[in-house]
Design a protein around this motif. Structure first.
Motif, PDB file in Angstrom:
ATOM      1  N   GLU A  13      36.770  42.272  41.097  1.00 19.01           N
ATOM      2  CA  GLU A  13      38.100  42.867  41.000  1.00 19.01           C
ATOM      3  C   GLU A  13      38.439  43.743  42.202  1.00 19.01           C
ATOM      4  OE1 GLU A  13      40.634  45.662  37.857  1.00 19.01           O
ATOM      5  OE2 GLU A  13      38.514  45.211  37.499  1.00 19.01           O
ATOM      6  N   THR A  14      37.451  44.486  42.729  1.00 21.09           N
ATOM      7  CA  THR A  14      37.754  45.412  43.811  1.00 21.09           C
ATOM      8  C   THR A  14      38.144  44.675  45.096  1.00 21.09           C
ATOM      9  OG1 THR A  14      35.387  45.559  44.351  1.00 21.09           O
ATOM     10  CG2 THR A  14      36.285  47.238  42.891  1.00 21.09           C
ATOM     11  N   ALA A  72      41.667  43.368  44.680  1.00 21.39           N
ATOM     12  CA  ALA A  72      42.705  44.395  44.827  1.00 21.39           C
ATOM     13  C   ALA A  72      43.164  44.538  46.273  1.00 21.39           C
ATOM     14  CB  ALA A  72      42.197  45.729  44.289  1.00 21.39           C
ATOM     15  N   GLN A  93      45.446  41.567  46.805  1.00 26.15           N
ATOM     16  CA  GLN A  93      46.654  41.697  45.987  1.00 26.15           C
ATOM     17  C   GLN A  93      47.615  42.720  46.577  1.00 26.15           C
ATOM     18  OE1 GLN A  93      44.603  42.584  42.348  1.00 26.15           O
ATOM     19  NE2 GLN A  93      44.800  40.509  41.546  1.00 26.15           N
TER      20      GLN A  93
END
Length: 255
Positions: free
Chosen positions: A91-92, A95, A98
């Protein structure tokens, strides 16, 4: 206030951000980066890969440094990154991409290559005839992703944008920090981080190995146990939230 006092070993920028997140939750930490990121000088092949990102069915970015450096190279070249086709291990890293407006797919359970390979979206992307996959990473690393994707018929290329190096510290710095600040746990974010921890510890490794060691995945947990770490905590993720959850469910030892 938590009883944990953790040694953080990530690269400097990430270490500082993680320390702030832990402090907000009442966890004391101390930063001793055991990884520095050194960008490589790009060759013509790498420049062509960056210019042709839209030609790949899947672009897999394995770390935050890889994501940052790739976006930076795109900006320098005045190129527009394709909006779709992006995958990350966690996820990091997602991010970072994104934030640049890219659509990213990543596993919500697990933070490693195995979890990424299990994603239906990645399987669909490489199911296209003559599918091309670009893995964006540092120099070296695991070959599992490339091997498994090649087995599925994909043509896999690497774009290696940086090297991971162990900073130079005086002998005894690691154990000196642990003792001076009464630290009772150590955090590593990768297999490379674990390797550097052992190198830094040198003859002090048996003492360091007795401390609880927080790791991001089952693979790194296995490596840590094989190296002699006596109490390994698998955070099942490399994010601050995953580490904090692991810390909160683990009892801190007395120093």
């Amino acid at each position: 206030m938590s009883s944990w006092r953790l040694l953080l070993t990530r690269p400097e920028e990430d270490c500082a951000a993680l320390s702030r997140s832990l402090a907000a939750a009442g966890v004391v930490s101390s930063c001793l980066p055991l990884l520095t990121i050194e960008p490589v000088t790009l060759n013509d092949v790498q420049r062509r890969q960056i210019a042709a990102l839209g030609q790949y069915q899947a672009i897999i970015v394995v770390s935050k440094p890889a994501a940052r450096l790739l976006l930076d190279q795109q900006r320098r070249a005045g190129l527009q990154a394709p909006a779709d086709g992006w995958f990350t291990v966690g996820e990091t890293t997602a991010a970072v991409l994104q934030a640049a407006g890219l659509k990213v797919t990543f596993p919500t359970q697990g933070d490693d290559s195995e979890a990424l390979l299990a994603l239906p979206g990645l399987r669909e992307a490489v199911a296209v005839p003559t599918a091309r996959v670009l893995i964006v990473r540092g120099v070296g690393g695991r070959e599992l992703l490339a091997e498994r994707l090649a087995e599925q018929g994909a043509s896999v290329e690497y774009l290696e944008l940086y090297r991971r190096c162990l900073p130079a510290y005086p002998v005894g710095t690691l154990m000196g920090r642990i003792q001076a600040e009464r630290l009772n746990g150590v955090v590593v974010s990768s297999g490379q981080g674990l390797e550097h921890l052992q190198q830094m510890a040198a003859s002090d490794w048996p003492q360091v190995a007795r401390l609880p060691l927080f790791v991001p995945s089952p693979r790194v947990a296995e490596l840590a146990r094989a190296a002699g770490a006596q109490q390994v905590v698998d955070c099942r993720g490399a994010s601050a939230a995953a580490l904090l959850a692991a810390v909160q469910r683990s009892a801190a030892p007395a120093y």
